[in-house]
Design a protein around this motif. Structure first.
Motif, PDB file in Angstrom:
ATOM      1  N   ILE B 194      -5.297  -0.684   0.393  1.00 54.07           N
ATOM      2  CA  ILE B 194      -4.169  -1.271  -0.100  1.00 54.07           C
ATOM      3  C   ILE B 194      -4.656  -2.088  -1.197  1.00 54.07           C
ATOM      4  CG2 ILE B 194      -3.971  -3.292   1.237  1.00 54.07           C
ATOM      5  CD1 ILE B 194      -1.270  -1.010   0.898  1.00 54.07           C
ATOM      6  N   GLU B 195      -5.969  -2.397  -1.234  1.00 59.27           N
ATOM      7  CA  GLU B 195      -6.721  -2.973  -2.375  1.00 59.27           C
ATOM      8  C   GLU B 195      -6.942  -2.009  -3.572  1.00 59.27           C
ATOM      9  OE1 GLU B 195      -7.263  -6.394  -2.945  1.00 59.27           O
ATOM     10  OE2 GLU B 195      -6.246  -6.539  -0.947  1.00 59.27           O
ATOM     11  N   LEU B 196      -7.546  -0.864  -3.283  1.00 63.35           N
ATOM     12  CA  LEU B 196      -7.935   0.145  -4.056  1.00 63.35           C
ATOM     13  C   LEU B 196      -6.636   0.438  -4.841  1.00 63.35           C
ATOM     14  CD1 LEU B 196     -10.047   2.051  -5.187  1.00 63.35           C
ATOM     15  CD2 LEU B 196      -9.510   3.725  -3.317  1.00 63.35           C
ATOM     16  N   ILE B 197      -5.478   0.774  -4.325  1.00 67.01           N
ATOM     17  CA  ILE B 197      -4.433   1.415  -5.006  1.00 67.01           C
ATOM     18  C   ILE B 197      -3.690   0.710  -6.134  1.00 67.01           C
ATOM     19  CG2 ILE B 197      -1.977   2.504  -4.548  1.00 67.01           C
ATOM     20  CD1 ILE B 197      -3.242   3.856  -2.019  1.00 67.01           C
ATOM     21  N   PRO B 198      -3.438  -0.632  -5.912  1.00 66.26           N
ATOM     22  CA  PRO B 198      -3.066  -1.536  -6.994  1.00 66.26           C
ATOM     23  C   PRO B 198      -4.128  -1.669  -8.144  1.00 66.26           C
ATOM     24  CG  PRO B 198      -2.660  -2.585  -4.687  1.00 66.26           C
ATOM     25  CD  PRO B 198      -3.501  -1.301  -4.651  1.00 66.26           C
ATOM     26  N   ALA B 199      -5.263  -1.809  -7.556  1.00 62.25           N
ATOM     27  CA  ALA B 199      -6.319  -1.812  -8.690  1.00 62.25           C
ATOM     28  C   ALA B 199      -6.569  -0.601  -9.507  1.00 62.25           C
ATOM     29  CB  ALA B 199      -7.689  -2.142  -7.899  1.00 62.25           C
ATOM     30  N   LEU B 200      -6.261   0.407  -8.857  1.00 58.48           N
ATOM     31  CA  LEU B 200      -6.094   1.642  -9.793  1.00 58.48           C
ATOM     32  C   LEU B 200      -5.188   1.740 -10.854  1.00 58.48           C
ATOM     33  CD1 LEU B 200      -7.461   4.573  -7.356  1.00 58.48           C
ATOM     34  CD2 LEU B 200      -8.585   3.759  -9.554  1.00 58.48           C
ATOM     35  N   LYS B 201      -4.084   1.362 -10.312  1.00 64.16           N
ATOM     36  CA  LYS B 201      -2.718   1.501 -11.146  1.00 64.16           C
ATOM     37  C   LYS B 201      -2.840   0.314 -12.150  1.00 64.16           C
ATOM     38  CE  LYS B 201       1.021   1.683  -7.539  1.00 64.16           C
ATOM     39  NZ  LYS B 201       1.864   0.865  -6.781  1.00 64.16           N
ATOM     40  N   TYR B 202      -3.534  -0.779 -11.963  1.00 60.67           N
ATOM     41  CA  TYR B 202      -3.485  -1.672 -12.954  1.00 60.67           C
ATOM     42  C   TYR B 202      -4.743  -1.116 -14.129  1.00 60.67           C
ATOM     43  CZ  TYR B 202      -0.870  -5.067 -10.664  1.00 60.67           C
ATOM     44  OH  TYR B 202       0.219  -5.690  -9.934  1.00 60.67           O
ATOM     45  N   THR B 203      -5.645  -0.481 -13.778  1.00 57.16           N
ATOM     46  CA  THR B 203      -6.619  -0.024 -14.579  1.00 57.16           C
ATOM     47  C   THR B 203      -6.565   1.525 -15.199  1.00 57.16           C
ATOM     48  OG1 THR B 203      -7.971   0.770 -12.668  1.00 57.16           O
ATOM     49  CG2 THR B 203      -8.818  -1.283 -13.889  1.00 57.16           C
ATOM     50  N   LEU B 204      -5.438   2.257 -14.718  1.00 54.24           N
ATOM     51  CA  LEU B 204      -4.935   3.389 -15.203  1.00 54.24           C
ATOM     52  C   LEU B 204      -4.690   3.330 -16.638  1.00 54.24           C
ATOM     53  CD1 LEU B 204      -5.227   5.672 -13.303  1.00 54.24           C
ATOM     54  CD2 LEU B 204      -2.924   5.846 -12.890  1.00 54.24           C
ATOM     55  N   PRO B 205      -3.994   2.485 -17.108  1.00 57.72           N
ATOM     56  CA  PRO B 205      -3.620   2.174 -18.602  1.00 57.72           C
ATOM     57  C   PRO B 205      -5.111   2.328 -19.378  1.00 57.72           C
ATOM     58  CG  PRO B 205      -2.295   0.775 -17.267  1.00 57.72           C
ATOM     59  CD  PRO B 205      -3.120   1.576 -16.529  1.00 57.72           C
ATOM     60  N   VAL B 206      -6.107   1.717 -18.769  1.00 56.65           N
ATOM     61  CA  VAL B 206      -7.333   1.606 -19.361  1.00 56.65           C
ATOM     62  C   VAL B 206      -7.920   2.828 -19.769  1.00 56.65           C
ATOM     63  CG1 VAL B 206      -9.620   0.402 -19.437  1.00 56.65           C
ATOM     64  CG2 VAL B 206      -7.775  -0.691 -18.666  1.00 56.65           C
ATOM     65  N   PHE B 207      -8.028   3.741 -18.534  1.00 61.07           N
ATOM     66  CA  PHE B 207      -8.467   4.998 -18.828  1.00 61.07           C
ATOM     67  C   PHE B 207      -7.378   5.784 -19.794  1.00 61.07           C
ATOM     68  CE2 PHE B 207      -9.666   4.237 -14.121  1.00 61.07           C
ATOM     69  CZ  PHE B 207     -10.987   4.593 -14.259  1.00 61.07           C
ATOM     70  N   GLY B 208      -6.350   5.718 -19.644  1.00 57.15           N
ATOM     71  CA  GLY B 208      -5.321   6.182 -20.679  1.00 57.15           C
ATOM     72  C   GLY B 208      -5.639   5.892 -21.926  1.00 57.15           C
ATOM     73  N   VAL B 209      -5.769   4.810 -22.282  1.00 59.22           N
ATOM     74  CA  VAL B 209      -6.455   4.386 -23.662  1.00 59.22           C
ATOM     75  C   VAL B 209      -7.667   5.049 -24.153  1.00 59.22           C
ATOM     76  CG1 VAL B 209      -7.111   2.484 -25.166  1.00 59.22           C
ATOM     77  CG2 VAL B 209      -5.005   2.054 -23.707  1.00 59.22           C
ATOM     78  N   MET B 210      -8.484   5.117 -23.139  1.00 59.88           N
ATOM     79  CA  MET B 210      -9.810   5.884 -23.463  1.00 59.88           C
ATOM     80  C   MET B 210      -9.542   7.113 -23.772  1.00 59.88           C
ATOM     81  SD  MET B 210     -12.530   4.558 -20.771  1.00 59.88           S
ATOM     82  CE  MET B 210     -13.027   2.918 -20.329  1.00 59.88           C
ATOM     83  N   LEU B 211      -8.963   7.800 -22.875  1.00 59.13           N
ATOM     84  CA  LEU B 211      -8.757   9.347 -23.164  1.00 59.13           C
ATOM     85  C   LEU B 211      -7.800   9.520 -24.446  1.00 59.13           C
ATOM     86  CD1 LEU B 211      -8.049  10.470 -19.427  1.00 59.13           C
ATOM     87  CD2 LEU B 211      -9.882  10.808 -20.766  1.00 59.13           C
ATOM     88  N   LEU B 212      -6.989   8.800 -24.700  1.00 60.58           N
ATOM     89  CA  LEU B 212      -6.004   8.778 -25.851  1.00 60.58           C
ATOM     90  C   LEU B 212      -6.848   8.681 -27.162  1.00 60.58           C
ATOM     91  CD1 LEU B 212      -2.921   9.437 -26.327  1.00 60.58           C
ATOM     92  CD2 LEU B 212      -2.579   6.976 -26.963  1.00 60.58           C
ATOM     93  N   ALA B 213      -7.588   7.638 -27.006  1.00 61.75           N
ATOM     94  CA  ALA B 213      -8.574   7.408 -28.189  1.00 61.75           C
ATOM     95  C   ALA B 213      -9.580   8.677 -28.645  1.00 61.75           C
ATOM     96  CB  ALA B 213      -9.425   6.098 -27.869  1.00 61.75           C
ATOM     97  N   ASN B 214      -9.997   9.316 -27.521  1.00 62.52           N
ATOM     98  CA  ASN B 214     -10.836  10.263 -27.558  1.00 62.52           C
ATOM     99  C   ASN B 214     -10.292  11.567 -28.197  1.00 62.52           C
ATOM    100  OD1 ASN B 214     -13.089   8.883 -26.486  1.00 62.52           O
ATOM    101  ND2 ASN B 214     -13.173  10.255 -24.605  1.00 62.52           N
ATOM    102  N   GLN B 215      -8.950  11.468 -28.418  1.00 61.58           N
ATOM    103  CA  GLN B 215      -8.215  12.596 -29.192  1.00 61.58           C
ATOM    104  C   GLN B 215      -8.400  12.732 -30.521  1.00 61.58           C
ATOM    105  OE1 GLN B 215      -6.707  15.125 -27.106  1.00 61.58           O
ATOM    106  NE2 GLN B 215      -7.470  13.849 -25.442  1.00 61.58           N
ATOM    107  N   PHE B 216      -8.679  11.464 -31.055  1.00 58.54           N
ATOM    108  CA  PHE B 216      -9.160  11.430 -32.508  1.00 58.54           C
ATOM    109  C   PHE B 216     -10.307  11.637 -32.669  1.00 58.54           C
ATOM    110  CE2 PHE B 216      -5.771   8.557 -31.278  1.00 58.54           C
ATOM    111  CZ  PHE B 216      -4.622   8.993 -32.294  1.00 58.54           C
TER     112      PHE B 216
END
Lengths: 96, 346
Positions: B194-216
């Motif tokens: 129950i600690e891990l899941i919200p933590a992942l939820k909040y950091t998922l956008p960070v992963f998203g931004v990283m992956l998106l940036a890598n598209q360039f």
């Protein structure tokens, strides 16, 4: 192993004069903060107090006072933003 | 849930007296699966039993009354520990929240208890005036106020339901051990999902931004960044809770920072980034990721059983400026190192 948190922070206040020696505080405290000596309560482990408020609420002589609340970082941050008392009312996080 | 309504008719209120629901002391496979679902946070806000009076075994008017919350996980833990006893359960409406948290909010409280004693017509079923409450309910219930308004005597039982039988055998006396809240390895381990899941939820956008940036074309991030971010989240939300008493420091932020640092250094070392002399990137990672672990670890104060609000307040006021600063500078350095480093090699 006993968990230890920050020292000298609790708002716990106790008045020996008002104490009637009913032992309720030793019964409700989850961290053994109080014990009874010579028919009066005394604080033996102040730094273990987590300010849950059980002792003050159950003291029939109002000899104990404490700013009770929830020791939860997220609740306190939310309290700063909303300007309200922090409550553990989170719907989607792990704070309770 | 195991309940037998002995009432013959389909409608609940047709039999004059309210039917008392019988409770089994064994958990079904569904109950055990439900407990797992709760631990992972699935449907956690809607896992309740109906408030009111329940019968365990064959209680009579002399049988003890145990008071509890209507969170089903709490209810199941309690009934599992009452095997072989004849007793009554008075379940308060705590909106599906466990005893301690509900007591903190006041829903497991003096008013609700008095109200439930009346609506359940408890006095019709028992001739004594003794209620046994879980000790942690004392944060919301004032024993002398209950006595004043209902004539019932509140006795605080042990913290853990598993001590109830021993408590009864000792003549309704709890030992110091029974009165003390634990926070052992298992207690902490079950809280990690129950600690891990919200933590992942909040950091998922960070992963998203990283992956998106890598598209360039510049492809600013590599797998060390992504791995380090995941490492920081796990260090803060899983490793810190599990290793809590063994990590140096009293403040949770400090404990999380230490483990985050260990994780970051490890990942940098394995990836060879430290050796290759990418000083800017290493500095960026060392600022950024331990700070993320530190922040997530601080959140565990809410799940712990021993932090005071005054302490958490002090901890946050001290460390939050550092955490925010370290994350901002660390993120800028990491990004800069990647963009700058790449341009140089081209």
């Amino acid at each position: 192993m006993k968990h230890r948190y920050l020292k000298n922070v609790t708002t716990l206040a106790y008045s020996k004069e008002k104490c009637v020696g009913c032992k309720k505080c030793t019964e409700v405290c989850p961290h053994g903060v109080f014990d009874i000596k010579e028919k009066k309560a005394r604080i033996i482990d102040r730094d273990s107090c987590m300010e849950c408020g059980a002792c003050a609420l159950n003291c029939p002589a109002s000899a104990i006072e404490v700013n009770a609340g929830t020791g939860c970082a997220l609740a306190i941050i939310m309290g700063w933003f909303t300007g309200q008392e922090p409550t553990c009312g989170c719907s989607n996080s792990g704070c309770c | 849930m195991n309940e037998n309504n002995s009432c013959c008719c389909s409608s609940d209120d047709c039999c004059g007296e309210q039917p008392i629901k019988a409770v089994s002391t064994t958990l079904s496979r569904k109950d055990i699966l439900g407990a797992w679902r709760m631990r992972w946070g699935i449907g956690r806000m809607d896992y309740t039993v109906e408030p009111g009076l329940y019968a365990v075994g064959k209680p009579d008017n002399d049988s003890p009354v145990f008071v509890s919350a209507n969170y089903k996980l709490t209810f199941d833990t309690l009934r599992k520990n009452l095997d072989g006893l004849n007793c009554w359960l008075l379940i308060l409406d705590t909106k599906g929240v466990n005893v301690w948290c509900a007591a903190g909010k006041g829903t497991f409280g003096t008013d609700e208890l008095i109200h439930r004693i009346e609506t359940s017509e408890l006095s019709k079923y028992v001739s004594h005036k003794k209620l046994v409450l879980p000790q942690l309910g004392a944060t919301g219930v004032s024993a002398h106020e209950v006595k004043r308004h209902s004539e019932f005597d509140v006795h605080y039982g042990p913290v853990r339901a598993s001590d109830i039988k021993e408590y009864i055998d000792a003549g309704y006396e709890a030992t110091k051990e029974m009165r003390t809240v634990q926070f052992n390895l298992w207690d902490r381990l079950v809280l990690t999902p129950i600690e891990l899941i919200p933590a992942l939820k909040y950091t998922l956008p960070v992963f998203g931004v990283m992956l998106l940036a890598n598209q360039f074309a510049a492809k600013p991030f590599d797998k060390t960044d992504i791995l380090s971010d995941a490492g920081a989240v796990i260090a803060g939300s899983v490793l810190t809770p599990v290793l809590l008493p063994y990590i140096p420091g009293n403040a949770f932020a400090m404990k999380g920072w230490f483990l985050g640092l260990g994780c970051t250094v490890g990942i940098l070392g394995i990836s060879g980034k430290l050796k290759k002399g990418s000083a800017l990137l290493s500095a960026g990672h060392l600022l950024l990721f331990p700070a993320i672990s530190s922040f997530i670890a601080m959140n565990f104060t809410g799940a712990s059983t021993y932090t005071s609000p005054s302490g958490v307040n002090k901890e946050m006021k001290t460390v939050l400026p550092f955490i925010v600063g370290a994350i901002a500078i660390g993120a800028a350095l990491t990004l800069g190192a990647h963009l700058f480093g790449r341009r140089k090699t081209k």
